[in-house]
Scaffold this active site. Structure first.
Site, short mmCIF file in Angstrom:
data_model
loop_
_atom_site.label_atom_id
_atom_site.label_comp_id
_atom_site.label_asym_id
_atom_site.label_seq_id
_atom_site.Cartn_x
_atom_site.Cartn_y
_atom_site.Cartn_z
N MET A 32 0.85 -1.19 0.00
CA MET A 32 0.00 0.00 0.00
C MET A 32 0.89 1.24 0.00
O MET A 32 0.45 2.33 0.38
CB MET A 32 -0.92 -0.01 1.22
CG MET A 32 -1.89 -1.19 1.18
SD MET A 32 -3.41 -0.95 2.10
CE MET A 32 -2.78 -0.73 3.74
N HIS A 39 9.49 -3.63 2.94
CA HIS A 39 9.00 -3.81 1.57
C HIS A 39 10.17 -4.03 0.61
O HIS A 39 10.10 -4.85 -0.31
CB HIS A 39 8.27 -2.55 1.08
CG HIS A 39 7.02 -2.22 1.85
ND1 HIS A 39 6.90 -1.11 2.63
CD2 HIS A 39 5.84 -2.88 1.93
CE1 HIS A 39 5.69 -1.07 3.16
NE2 HIS A 39 5.03 -2.13 2.76
N LYS A 151 5.74 -10.16 9.04
CA LYS A 151 5.24 -9.16 10.00
C LYS A 151 3.71 -9.24 10.09
O LYS A 151 3.13 -9.16 11.16
CB LYS A 151 5.70 -7.78 9.54
CG LYS A 151 4.85 -6.62 9.94
CD LYS A 151 5.34 -5.99 11.18
CE LYS A 151 4.51 -4.83 11.66
NZ LYS A 151 3.44 -4.37 10.84
N GLN A 155 -2.18 -12.30 7.84
CA GLN A 155 -2.48 -11.97 6.44
C GLN A 155 -1.82 -12.99 5.49
O GLN A 155 -2.42 -13.47 4.53
CB GLN A 155 -1.97 -10.56 6.14
CG GLN A 155 -1.92 -10.19 4.67
CD GLN A 155 -1.56 -8.74 4.45
OE1 GLN A 155 -2.40 -7.88 4.56
NE2 GLN A 155 -0.30 -8.45 4.14
N ILE A 178 11.46 -7.37 9.01
CA ILE A 178 12.66 -6.52 9.10
C ILE A 178 12.43 -5.54 10.25
O ILE A 178 11.34 -4.96 10.37
CB ILE A 178 12.92 -5.75 7.78
CG1 ILE A 178 12.98 -6.73 6.60
CG2 ILE A 178 14.19 -4.93 7.86
CD1 ILE A 178 14.14 -7.70 6.62
#
Ligand code: PAF
Length: 280
Positions: A32, A39, A151, A155, A178
């Site tokens: 997002m 990411h 993380k 999901q 991370i």
């Protein structure tokens, strides 16, 4: 070079058809935006494994329960594109909302069971929004591999279940969380923390690490959770949504460590909801 930004499904399909016809594999990293090192580590994993890499940036309205949360969600497209430059992704897909939810859109992808607990309990409908948008992104990109951070472990498990149940031919790859140097799990929401809150935020990970050690030594959650919760609240967190030990496979609740057990937490710090999980 900054990767081309594509905003329509038609343009995306022109590009992916060329890659597929050339026999190239495609990896997708759904995001997002407000990209951080977490990411970027997913994009790097995709870069290593796949011939072509697509990063998607779409702030998905269907997964927000709170309109203010959606409004305040950080949007940093130019900076995101620059951050991806060094990794050499091939395309950034930033769909306009109607490319994902055209007029008359009426379908919801809902994964039963795994969505009822943890974040699903306090955010009703959130995971339906996630499963719906991710299934669309999988189909729109026709990727062979998808990369998600551990993380957001719940999901990750939901997306795996959804892809398997719908026979979407994609391998879902989970990548390690991370962390900042002080242990705070990287998250786009960390940008919303005030300087003061940022100082206390790592306490969540610190307490979880202490719990992990005690659980590994045979302690039960019932014995150690009350003190752990008190420490989190004493550090300035306002409320704890959950602090639970669960199976990493089916997310069932556990009291003691067993193979695949994970510790999960979500807590509010001055209006920002932080989540974390670690293997025990
Ligand atoms: O983890 C996220 O950033 C989002 O939930 C995702 C997977 C991109 C779906 O909108």
């Amino acid at each position: 070079m900054i990767a081309p930004i594509v905003r329509t499904l038609a343009d995306l399909r022109v590009q992916t058809a060329i890659w597929r016809n050339a026999g190239e594999t495609i990896g997708v990293v759904p995001t997002m935006g407000a990209l951080h090192q977490g990411h970027l580590s997913l994009a790097r994993a995709a870069r290593e494994k796949c011939d072509r890499v697509i990063v998607t940036i779409f702030v998905n309205p269907k997964q927000f329960n709170d309109p203010d949360d959606l409004k305040n969600y950080p949007r940093t497209e130019d900076e995101d594109a620059r951050k991806l430059e060094s990794i050499g992704v091939d395309l950034i897909y930033v769909p306009e909302p109607e490319q994902i939810y055209p007029d008359g859109f009426a379908t919801t992808v809902s994964v039963a069971g795994l969505t009822d607990m943890l974040c699903g309990e306090s955010r009703p409908g959130h995971f339906d929004g996630v499963a719906t948008v991710v299934s669309k992104l999988f189909l729109q990109t026709s990727a062979d591999f998808a990369f998600f951070g551990e993380k957001d472990y719940q999901q990750l498990q939901i997306v795996r279940r959804m892809a398997a149940d719908l026979d979407i031919p994609i391998a879902v790859i989970g990548c390690p969380t991370i962390r900042e140097e002080d242990g705070l799990a990287m998250s786009s929401r960390n940008l919303l923390l005030s300087d003061r809150s940022r100082v206390y935020a790592p306490v969540l990970a610190e307490v979880m690490e202490d719990m992990r050690q005690k659980l590994a030594d045979g302690a039960a959650m019932a014995e150690i959770a009350p003190e752990a919760e008190a420490r989190i609240l004493a550090a300035g967190f306002n409320t704890i949504d959950y602090l639970e030990l669960r199976s990493g496979r089916d997310l069932s609740l556990l009291d003691k460590a067993e193979p695949d057990a994970r510790l999960f937490a979500a807590a509010w710090l001055a209006g920002v909801r932080l989540i974390d999980n670690i293997a025990v």
